[in-house]
Design an enzyme around this catalytic site. Sequence first.
Site, PDB file in Angstrom:
ATOM      1  N   CYS A  64       0.836  -1.204   0.000  1.00  0.00           N
ATOM      2  CA  CYS A  64       0.000   0.000   0.000  1.00  0.00           C
ATOM      3  C   CYS A  64       0.874   1.258   0.000  1.00  0.00           C
ATOM      4  O   CYS A  64       1.558   1.545   0.984  1.00  0.00           O
ATOM      5  CB  CYS A  64      -0.908  -0.038   1.228  1.00  0.00           C
ATOM      6  N   CYS A  67       0.191   3.782   2.724  1.00  0.00           N
ATOM      7  CA  CYS A  67       0.697   3.262   4.000  1.00  0.00           C
ATOM      8  C   CYS A  67       2.186   3.576   4.132  1.00  0.00           C
ATOM      9  O   CYS A  67       2.664   3.927   5.209  1.00  0.00           O
ATOM     10  CB  CYS A  67       0.484   1.755   4.091  1.00  0.00           C
TER      11      CYS A  67
END
Length: 138
Positions: A64, A67
């Site tokens: 991600c 993230c």
Amino acid sequence: MQTTLIVLGVMIGVFAYLVFAAKRRLKNIPMVKDHDKILTLTEANFQQQTKGRVVLVDFWASWCAPCRMMAPILNDVAGELSGNQHVGKVNIEQYQSLAQKFKVRNIPTLILLKNGVEVNRFVGVKSKDFLIKQMKQV
């Protein structure tokens, strides 16, 4: 009419290229090592690590890009916290049951817990100042 279609086609092509380039750049964001104060939360230690504390829990995954963008911000937050306030991270690829328990649908999801109970939830990339302010309000 033909000129309009050509201009529209060029605009769509440029837009598609920009989206592709942006995604490619986000994928190449390097992984950042976690701050020493960040708690690595697992199914085995989650309840113990969140009991009697205020913990900002980051639900994340290695693939991600947002993230990865949050990692340095969370390192900064962890470095500024003191006392009973902590930052913890849950890798949803390894601990899917925790993500399911907290009904995490998007990542990054940041859940603010007080004594193991959810107080607030934030989805997406947030600033250091925003997160610290939210933690101090608890």
